[in-house]
Design a protein around this motif. Structure first.
Motif, PDB file in Angstrom:
ATOM      1  N   LEU A  31     -16.413   6.899  -1.549  1.00  0.00           N
ATOM      2  CA  LEU A  31     -15.124   6.672  -0.452  1.00  0.00           C
ATOM      3  C   LEU A  31     -14.871   5.942  -0.037  1.00  0.00           C
ATOM      4  CD1 LEU A  31     -13.085   9.012   0.319  1.00  0.00           C
ATOM      5  CD2 LEU A  31     -14.630  10.021   2.121  1.00  0.00           C
ATOM      6  N   GLU A  32     -13.803   5.833   0.680  1.00  0.00           N
ATOM      7  CA  GLU A  32     -13.356   4.363   1.934  1.00  0.00           C
ATOM      8  C   GLU A  32     -12.347   4.384   2.013  1.00  0.00           C
ATOM      9  OE1 GLU A  32     -11.130  -0.113   1.171  1.00  0.00           O
ATOM     10  OE2 GLU A  32     -11.733   0.976  -0.142  1.00  0.00           O
ATOM     11  N   ILE A  33     -12.242   4.258   3.863  1.00  0.00           N
ATOM     12  CA  ILE A  33     -11.074   5.253   4.294  1.00  0.00           C
ATOM     13  C   ILE A  33     -10.488   3.932   5.004  1.00  0.00           C
ATOM     14  CG2 ILE A  33     -10.340   5.998   6.785  1.00  0.00           C
ATOM     15  CD1 ILE A  33     -11.716   8.095   4.591  1.00  0.00           C
ATOM     16  N   ARG A  34      -9.174   3.410   5.029  1.00  0.00           N
ATOM     17  CA  ARG A  34      -8.413   2.683   4.692  1.00  0.00           C
ATOM     18  C   ARG A  34      -6.820   2.657   5.381  1.00  0.00           C
ATOM     19  NH1 ARG A  34      -4.846   1.440   0.691  1.00  0.00           N
ATOM     20  NH2 ARG A  34      -4.868   2.074  -0.631  1.00  0.00           N
ATOM     21  N   ALA A  35      -6.620   1.100   5.667  1.00  0.00           N
ATOM     22  CA  ALA A  35      -5.283   1.232   6.167  1.00  0.00           C
ATOM     23  C   ALA A  35      -4.109   1.600   5.498  1.00  0.00           C
ATOM     24  CB  ALA A  35      -5.234   0.526   7.626  1.00  0.00           C
ATOM     25  N   MET A  36      -3.044   2.469   5.579  1.00  0.00           N
ATOM     26  CA  MET A  36      -2.040   2.766   4.310  1.00  0.00           C
ATOM     27  C   MET A  36      -1.183   1.635   4.347  1.00  0.00           C
ATOM     28  SD  MET A  36       0.479   6.121   3.810  1.00  0.00           S
ATOM     29  CE  MET A  36       1.679   5.996   5.103  1.00  0.00           C
ATOM     30  N   THR A  37      -0.750   0.993   3.180  1.00  0.00           N
ATOM     31  CA  THR A  37      -0.191  -0.158   2.460  1.00  0.00           C
ATOM     32  C   THR A  37       0.988   0.600   2.371  1.00  0.00           C
ATOM     33  OG1 THR A  37      -0.745  -0.636   0.172  1.00  0.00           O
ATOM     34  CG2 THR A  37      -2.676  -1.621   2.248  1.00  0.00           C
ATOM     35  N   ILE A  38       1.966  -0.077   2.368  1.00  0.00           N
ATOM     36  CA  ILE A  38       3.346   0.219   2.096  1.00  0.00           C
ATOM     37  C   ILE A  38       3.738   1.001   0.010  1.00  0.00           C
ATOM     38  CG2 ILE A  38       4.256  -1.679   0.660  1.00  0.00           C
ATOM     39  CD1 ILE A  38       6.706  -1.240   2.334  1.00  0.00           C
ATOM     40  N   ASP A  39       2.518   0.695  -0.953  1.00  0.00           N
ATOM     41  CA  ASP A  39       2.206   0.606  -1.662  1.00  0.00           C
ATOM     42  C   ASP A  39       1.273   2.033  -2.132  1.00  0.00           C
ATOM     43  OD1 ASP A  39       3.048  -1.182  -3.162  1.00  0.00           O
ATOM     44  OD2 ASP A  39       0.768  -2.244  -3.194  1.00  0.00           O
ATOM     45  N   ASP A  40       0.620   2.535  -0.550  1.00  0.00           N
ATOM     46  CA  ASP A  40       0.519   3.842  -0.949  1.00  0.00           C
ATOM     47  C   ASP A  40       1.329   5.432  -0.212  1.00  0.00           C
ATOM     48  OD1 ASP A  40      -2.166   3.356  -1.247  1.00  0.00           O
ATOM     49  OD2 ASP A  40      -2.543   2.518   0.358  1.00  0.00           O
ATOM     50  N   LEU A  41       2.776   4.604  -0.024  1.00  0.00           N
ATOM     51  CA  LEU A  41       4.212   5.851   0.137  1.00  0.00           C
ATOM     52  C   LEU A  41       3.752   6.920  -0.775  1.00  0.00           C
ATOM     53  CD1 LEU A  41       5.942   3.437   2.267  1.00  0.00           C
ATOM     54  CD2 LEU A  41       4.422   4.789   3.546  1.00  0.00           C
TER      55      LEU A  41
END
Length: 166
Positions: free
Chosen positions: A10-20
């Motif tokens: 499991l990785e917690i990361r900053a959301m990117t525009i590709d994740d919208l």
């Protein structure tokens, strides 16, 4: 896949525009009209893009094996006559069926850390009074001072139908 392997991956990361898109569709899956009328009505792509454009450092995703399985979206609020800066955890959700692997806990811990780094002194959340799972989750995170509020609606479609008849 065992639960221990899942937690490690499991990785917690900053959301990117590709994740919208992935975040939006997961929210549609979570915030249904059967689950919560108010959450269903307020969950939309504009909500996500507005938060992402204004406070992207407080927009996080939980990723497992390349798939977005959860998200936390927040913002900060500064009141004019207050020395306090408030954090508002607007949305948090984890894909059904894998909610017990700790993604929600990890998302909350990361957004809390980021809010602390921004000088937030109090985090505020709101949820439906009958969202027992959500309330249990937030109490586990240390939230208290539960307050009930009244939520009312006025259906204007009846007024419009009435006017058409006149």
């Amino acid at each position: 896949m065992t639960q221990q392997m899942t937690v490690e991956q499991l990785e917690i990361r900053a959301m990117t525009i590709d994740d919208l898109a992935a975040v939006f569709h997961l929210g549609e899956e979570l915030f249904t009209s059967e689950f919560s009328q108010s959450m269903y009505r307020t969950w939309d792509e504009y909500e996500i893009t507005t938060l992402f454009n204004s406070d992207n450092e407080l927009c996080l995703v939980a990723e497992l094996a390349g798939d977005v399985i959860g998200f936390a979206l927040g913002t900060t609020v500064e009141k004019t006559n207050s020395a306090w800066k408030y954090g508002y955890l607007v949305w948090i959700g984890v894909r059904p069926g894998i909610q017990k692997v700790g993604a929600g806990d990890k998302l909350f811990k990361e957004i809390k850390l980021r809010m602390l780094e921004q000088g937030v002194r109090m985090i505020v959340i709101d949820t439906d009074a009958d969202n027992t799972g959500g309330i249990r989750f937030f109490k586990k995170q240390g939230f208290g001072n539960t307050q009930k509020h009244v939520y009312m609606t006025l259906n204007l479609s009846r007024e419009q139908q009435k006017r058409k008849k006149d």
